[in-house]
Design a protein around this motif. Structure first.
Motif, short mmCIF file in Angstrom:
data_model
loop_
_atom_site.label_atom_id
_atom_site.label_comp_id
_atom_site.label_asym_id
_atom_site.label_seq_id
_atom_site.Cartn_x
_atom_site.Cartn_y
_atom_site.Cartn_z
N ARG A 12 11.47 -19.91 -26.02
CA ARG A 12 12.80 -19.52 -26.49
C ARG A 12 13.50 -20.67 -27.20
O ARG A 12 14.27 -20.44 -28.12
CB ARG A 12 13.65 -19.03 -25.32
N ALA A 13 13.28 -21.88 -26.79
CA ALA A 13 13.93 -23.03 -27.41
C ALA A 13 13.56 -23.11 -28.89
O ALA A 13 14.42 -23.40 -29.73
CB ALA A 13 13.54 -24.32 -26.69
N ASP A 14 12.32 -22.85 -29.23
CA ASP A 14 11.90 -22.88 -30.64
C ASP A 14 12.61 -21.79 -31.43
O ASP A 14 13.01 -22.01 -32.57
CB ASP A 14 10.38 -22.69 -30.76
N LEU A 15 12.74 -20.63 -30.83
CA LEU A 15 13.39 -19.51 -31.51
C LEU A 15 14.87 -19.80 -31.73
O LEU A 15 15.41 -19.58 -32.81
CB LEU A 15 13.21 -18.23 -30.71
N VAL A 16 15.53 -20.30 -30.71
CA VAL A 16 16.95 -20.62 -30.81
C VAL A 16 17.16 -21.71 -31.86
O VAL A 16 18.12 -21.65 -32.63
CB VAL A 16 17.52 -21.04 -29.43
N ARG A 17 16.27 -22.65 -31.92
CA ARG A 17 16.39 -23.76 -32.89
C ARG A 17 16.43 -23.22 -34.32
O ARG A 17 17.14 -23.74 -35.18
CB ARG A 17 15.22 -24.73 -32.73
N LYS A 18 15.70 -22.14 -34.61
CA LYS A 18 15.66 -21.59 -35.96
C LYS A 18 17.04 -21.11 -36.42
O LYS A 18 17.33 -21.09 -37.60
CB LYS A 18 14.67 -20.43 -36.04
N PHE A 19 17.90 -20.76 -35.49
CA PHE A 19 19.22 -20.24 -35.84
C PHE A 19 20.33 -21.30 -35.77
O PHE A 19 21.48 -21.00 -36.03
CB PHE A 19 19.56 -19.03 -34.96
N GLN A 20 19.95 -22.51 -35.44
CA GLN A 20 20.92 -23.60 -35.41
C GLN A 20 21.07 -24.20 -36.81
O GLN A 20 20.20 -24.05 -37.67
CB GLN A 20 20.47 -24.69 -34.43
#
Length: 190
Positions: A12-20
């Motif tokens: 999930r951290a990788d996915l959330v990073r894409k939207f930062q």
């Protein structure tokens, strides 16, 4: 996408990073990863064009990665930046609110139009559900308070109004079964 959020925290951290929003250094890193042969000055120019004086940007990491993936060369990535990653003001101005759908066409069945004259068009559904669409079908049906209640017309005032409308259409003074049905209904209620 939603499946990814059900994965363990690391995924999930990788996915959330894409939207930062990326930092200045992140923008340089994205550019250098996509175009390793490009000089460091190009990566810096890319980051400068996407950030304000404080080093902030208006685009997400995912937007930058997608933009760079489409670019065929470092020169193209730098040249088309204004069209590929629009500033917020330009993007918001380009957004067009979808037109509202046209209102639904009003029912043209006789029973609906007849009931509408007295403000009872919301009761046309029960009539149409019983295949009472035309004048002769409505006037020929043995309608009374009990049957109208069974059709789902629960307000006594609306039933009385409908029965009087039927009587008026038939040209009679008294609504069909009006006296007997009211008496029976009051006896059942008490």
């Amino acid at each position: 996408f939603s499946h990814s959020f059900r994965q363990p925290r690391k995924a999930r951290a990788d996915l959330v990073r894409k939207f930062q929003l990326p930092l200045f250094a992140d923008l340089q890193s994205f550019f250098q990863s996509r175009f390793p042969e490009a000089p460091a000055q190009d990566a810096q120019r890319f980051a400068v064009r996407l950030t304000d004086d404080a080093g902030s940007t208006h685009v997400s990491c995912l937007q930058v990665e997608c933009y760079l993936k489409e670019a065929k060369s470092p020169a193209e990535a730098l040249a088309n930046l204004a069209q590929g990653l629009l500033p917020v003001a330009v993007a918001e101005a380009a957004r067009k609110r979808p037109e509202a759908p046209p209102p639904p066409k009003e029912c043209e069945e006789w029973v609906h139009l007849w009931l509408k004259k007295e403000g009872l068009e919301h009761q046309s559904g029960p009539f149409m559900g019983q295949a009472l669409l035309k004048r002769d079908e409505v006037l020929g049906a043995p309608l009374d308070h009990i049957i109208l209640t069974g059709m789902g017309i629960n307000k006594i005032g609306e039933r009385c109004k409908i029965l009087k409308m039927i009587a008026a259409e038939k040209g009679t003074k008294e609504a069909p079964g009006d006296k007997d049905d009211k008496r029976k209904e009051s006896e059942v209620a008490f």
